[in-house]
Design a protein around this motif. Structure first.
Motif, PDB file in Angstrom:
ATOM      1  N   THR A 473       0.801  -1.228   0.000  1.00  0.00           N
ATOM      2  CA  THR A 473       0.000   0.000   0.000  1.00  0.00           C
ATOM      3  C   THR A 473       0.835   1.279   0.000  1.00  0.00           C
ATOM      4  OG1 THR A 473      -0.099  -0.078   2.430  1.00  0.00           O
ATOM      5  CG2 THR A 473      -1.900  -1.128   1.209  1.00  0.00           C
ATOM      6  N   GLY A 474       2.130   1.157   0.245  1.00  0.00           N
ATOM      7  CA  GLY A 474       2.969   2.350   0.350  1.00  0.00           C
ATOM      8  C   GLY A 474       3.809   2.645  -0.859  1.00  0.00           C
ATOM      9  N   GLY A 475       3.379   2.210  -2.028  1.00  0.00           N
ATOM     10  CA  GLY A 475       4.173   2.381  -3.239  1.00  0.00           C
ATOM     11  C   GLY A 475       4.527   3.828  -3.555  1.00  0.00           C
ATOM     12  N   LYS A 476       3.644   4.766  -3.199  1.00  0.00           N
ATOM     13  CA  LYS A 476       3.889   6.170  -3.516  1.00  0.00           C
ATOM     14  C   LYS A 476       4.956   6.804  -2.609  1.00  0.00           C
ATOM     15  CE  LYS A 476      -0.721   7.046  -5.452  1.00  0.00           C
ATOM     16  NZ  LYS A 476      -0.253   7.275  -6.828  1.00  0.00           N
ATOM     17  N   ALA A 477       5.429   6.045  -1.616  1.00  0.00           N
ATOM     18  CA  ALA A 477       6.496   6.556  -0.739  1.00  0.00           C
ATOM     19  C   ALA A 477       7.884   6.170  -1.252  1.00  0.00           C
ATOM     20  CB  ALA A 477       6.307   6.021   0.679  1.00  0.00           C
ATOM     21  N   GLY A 489      -1.295   4.304   6.899  1.00  0.00           N
ATOM     22  CA  GLY A 489      -2.368   4.254   7.881  1.00  0.00           C
ATOM     23  C   GLY A 489      -3.528   5.124   7.453  1.00  0.00           C
ATOM     24  N   THR A 490      -4.741   4.595   7.603  1.00  0.00           N
ATOM     25  CA  THR A 490      -5.955   5.369   7.345  1.00  0.00           C
ATOM     26  C   THR A 490      -6.911   5.092   8.488  1.00  0.00           C
ATOM     27  OG1 THR A 490      -5.643   5.064   4.967  1.00  0.00           O
ATOM     28  CG2 THR A 490      -7.797   5.889   5.713  1.00  0.00           C
ATOM     29  N   ALA A 491      -7.226   6.118   9.251  1.00  0.00           N
ATOM     30  CA  ALA A 491      -8.078   5.931  10.427  1.00  0.00           C
ATOM     31  C   ALA A 491      -9.345   6.754  10.291  1.00  0.00           C
ATOM     32  CB  ALA A 491      -7.328   6.344  11.689  1.00  0.00           C
ATOM     33  N   GLN A 492     -10.442   6.149  10.668  1.00  0.00           N
ATOM     34  CA  GLN A 492     -11.708   6.873  10.718  1.00  0.00           C
ATOM     35  C   GLN A 492     -11.774   7.653  12.028  1.00  0.00           C
ATOM     36  OE1 GLN A 492     -13.969   3.094  10.104  1.00  0.00           O
ATOM     37  NE2 GLN A 492     -15.190   4.324   8.678  1.00  0.00           N
ATOM     38  N   LYS A 493     -12.285   8.890  11.946  1.00  0.00           N
ATOM     39  CA  LYS A 493     -12.491   9.686  13.147  1.00  0.00           C
ATOM     40  C   LYS A 493     -13.937   9.526  13.617  1.00  0.00           C
ATOM     41  CE  LYS A 493     -10.551  13.727  13.454  1.00  0.00           C
ATOM     42  NZ  LYS A 493     -10.125  15.132  13.202  1.00  0.00           N
ATOM     43  N   GLY A 537      -1.895   5.959   1.915  1.00  0.00           N
ATOM     44  CA  GLY A 537      -1.031   5.692   0.776  1.00  0.00           C
ATOM     45  C   GLY A 537      -1.188   6.699  -0.344  1.00  0.00           C
ATOM     46  N   VAL A 538      -2.297   7.443  -0.323  1.00  0.00           N
ATOM     47  CA  VAL A 538      -2.574   8.426  -1.377  1.00  0.00           C
ATOM     48  C   VAL A 538      -2.202   9.844  -0.944  1.00  0.00           C
ATOM     49  CG1 VAL A 538      -4.380   9.464  -2.802  1.00  0.00           C
ATOM     50  CG2 VAL A 538      -4.407   6.998  -2.360  1.00  0.00           C
TER      51      VAL A 538
END
Length: 572
Positions: A473-477, A489-493, A537-538
């Motif tokens: 998922t971290g290809g853009k890094a 990491g993607t977290a819902q608030k 990742g985006v």
């Protein structure tokens, strides 16, 4: 008979003169000898006024001795009401220069005092205009005012000082006892009629200036981080953002950026929320970046190996009357692939294999639920409840980064421990303190807090985190020429209106280090409430790449040949 009377009068007059002369001599002796000290003090009080000023506040430098905060001598204006003929006229002359209402100035000038401040720490041009005006009973002295030559750069770390030269936020507050100068009494003279006041000794050697500080922060790295963060926040229409760049081997902070920024030279009109250092005061649920820590615990406890098989439940896993979802359906996957794909179901199962107490203990060992101890004010503890307070789903939720509150500083410190071969370091921002003579007073040495995992576990986990960038998922890094280890990491608030997790209020982040084989930089990028695509990742991984690429080039780190992770060898 007449002659005798005349002689008698002469004798009486002579005796009177002698007595008068003796009385005068006695009085003079009493005044000039017996009461000399007391009368001198009274005279001084009538002709002098002591005003307390302070020595210059210490300078703050970056790691390369570039000035970040300094003192400037600026004019302050005072009045002597006793020497004014017409306070109203004087007030009207001063008003357009001082930008103060004439009525307010007149009120001060009518006080029965020998000295009143009219305005302090003005612009130099205002001082020059006052000198040209040359008003009786009005004088100017020079005082130090804090000045930040780089404007908003590093503002959340530096903080600022108030009108009284006291530190109010950031480094300015934390190191107040070192930065502040010594107090000095300035003698202001008045003539016998009280018509003028003149500074005495202002150009003489005054009190010592405060100590200077050298930070670990590099202004070039800070500029790169702030520029890229501002652009990312603007591009994604996000609420705010944070970047921390750290030397993982020492814990030294190389950059700490918060967006939106503020200018510490002009904080008067800003709300406190604007200057809060969110990098260490604000907590958030880390989401999948926490899977790196859970993976470390599983490898260390030998609960998992890179090739251990985990069933992905085809994207849905029921637990405690709830359902955990994955963004893509999976059957059997390896532990390494679970990290690459950032599988929530896989992380939950790994956490369950570890058990509540081991998960909790490793989170504590990595520093969660405690302050890192950084030398900045306002650091939050975060949120980590003990297992006895957990619900039936808590173990699974915590393993995938929910039900736990962290700060960006805690997260980057934790990943630095992995990059550092398993040793957790104490982060710091001030490296040296020197006195006004340039002599070293204190120096901060890197401080290892504890070993959290073995070096073997750290190496294995590094390889798995490289796979997140090369195949996950971290290809853009990815940074051309360097091996990058990291985790998205993607977290819902939680929506404050409903009390439930929101599908639109997200926190996207990327956590990693580079070069993976010999890390020079550990970094976290957090984008709070981006609009549109909020995946870490985006929105965050590309920022990591842009910052990392520029900083590695600036530091002169040699590039490697592109390295691709051989997953087949790991999974065998």
């Amino acid at each position: 008979m007449a002659s005798t009377s005349f002689r008698s009068r002469r004798i009486v007059v002579a005796c009177g003169l002698v007595v008068a002369f003796v009385l005068v001599i006695v009085r003079l002796v009493n005044l000039q000898v017996m009461q000399s000290a007391e009368l001198t003090v009274k005279a001084d009080r009538q002709h002098q006024k002591n005003v307390t000023l302070e020595g210059a506040r210490g300078t703050i430098y970056d790691r390369n001795s570039k000035v970040l905060a300094m003192n400037m001598d600026v004019p302050s204006v005072f009045g002597v009401p006793a020497s004014l003929g017409n306070p109203g006229v004087t007030a009207r002359n001063l008003s357009p220069i001082l930008h103060v209402k004439a009525t307010e100035l007149e009120k001060k000038l009518k006080q029965e005092k020998h000295f009143v401040w009219l305005a302090r720490k003005l612009e130099p041009e205002q001082g020059r205009r006052l000198e040209r005006l040359a008003l009786d009973g009005v004088g100017v002295v020079m005082e130090g005012r804090r000045f930040y030559p780089k404007g908003p750069l590093l503002s959340h770390v530096l903080g600022f000082a108030g009108m009284d030269d006291r530190g109010l936020e950031g480094v300015e507050l934390r190191y107040e006892q070192y930065l502040r100068g010594e107090k000095r009494a300035v003698v202001l003279q008045r003539d016998a009629l009280g018509r003028a006041v003149f500074p005495k000794g202002l150009n003489e050697e005054g009190a010592a200036a405060g100590h200077s500080l050298t930070l670990t922060v590099d202004e070039v790295i800070q500029y790169i981080a702030e520029k890229e963060l501002d652009e990312a926040v603007s591009r994604s229409n996000a609420k705010s953002g944070t970047i921390i760049v750290m030397d993982p081997k020492t814990g030294a902070v190389l950059a700490m950026a918060v967006s939106p920024r503020f200018d510490p030279n002009t904080v008067g009109a800003l709300a406190p929320d604007r200057w809060r250092n969110r990098a260490l005061t604000d907590t958030y649920e880390p989401g999948s970046t926490m899977k790196a820590v859970i993976a470390a615990a599983a490898l260390e406890e030998k609960v998992m190996t890179p090739g251990s098989m985990i069933y992905g439940e085809n994207g849905q896993f029921s637990i405690a009357n709830t359902v955990i979802h994955d963004h893509e359906k999976s059957g059997w996957i390896t532990f390494a692939q679970m990290i690459q794909k950032s599988s929530n179901i896989g992380a939950a199962k790994v956490g369950m294999a570890l058990g509540e107490w081991r998960v909790f203990d490793y989170l504590k060992e990595f520093g969660f639920g405690d302050k890192t101890g950084i030398d900045l004010p306002g650091e939050a503890v975060g949120l980590l409840r003990g297992p006895r307070q957990w619900g039936k789903r808590s173990l699974a939720s915590i393993s995938m980064g929910q039900e736990v509150g962290v700060t960006p500083l805690q997260m980057v410190t934790a990943v630095s421990a992995i990059a550092n071969g398993g040793v957790l370091m104490k982060p710091f921002v001030v490296s040296e303190i020197r006195n006004a003579k340039g002599q070293l007073v204190a120096q901060t040495m890197p401080q290892a807090k504890r070993r959290v995992i073995s070096s073997d576990t750290a190496r294995t986990l590094t390889t798995l985190l490289e796979g997140v960038v090369t195949n996950g998922t971290g290809g853009k890094a990815a940074i051309p020429g360097f091996r990058v280890a990291g985790k998205t990491g993607t977290a819902q608030k939680v929506d404050p209106r409903t009390g439930a997790y929101s599908s639109t209020l997200l926190v996207g982040s990327f956590l990693g280090y580079v070069p993976a084989e010999d890390p020079r930089l550990a970094m976290i990028v957090v984008i709070d409430e981006p609009r549109g695509e909020g995946w870490g990742g985006v929105v965050a991984a590309p920022v990591f790449r842009r910052v990392g690429e520029q900083v590695l080039n600036y530091l002169g780190v040699a590039v490697d040949e592109p390295v691709k992770l051989a997953m087949a060898g790991l999974e065998s």
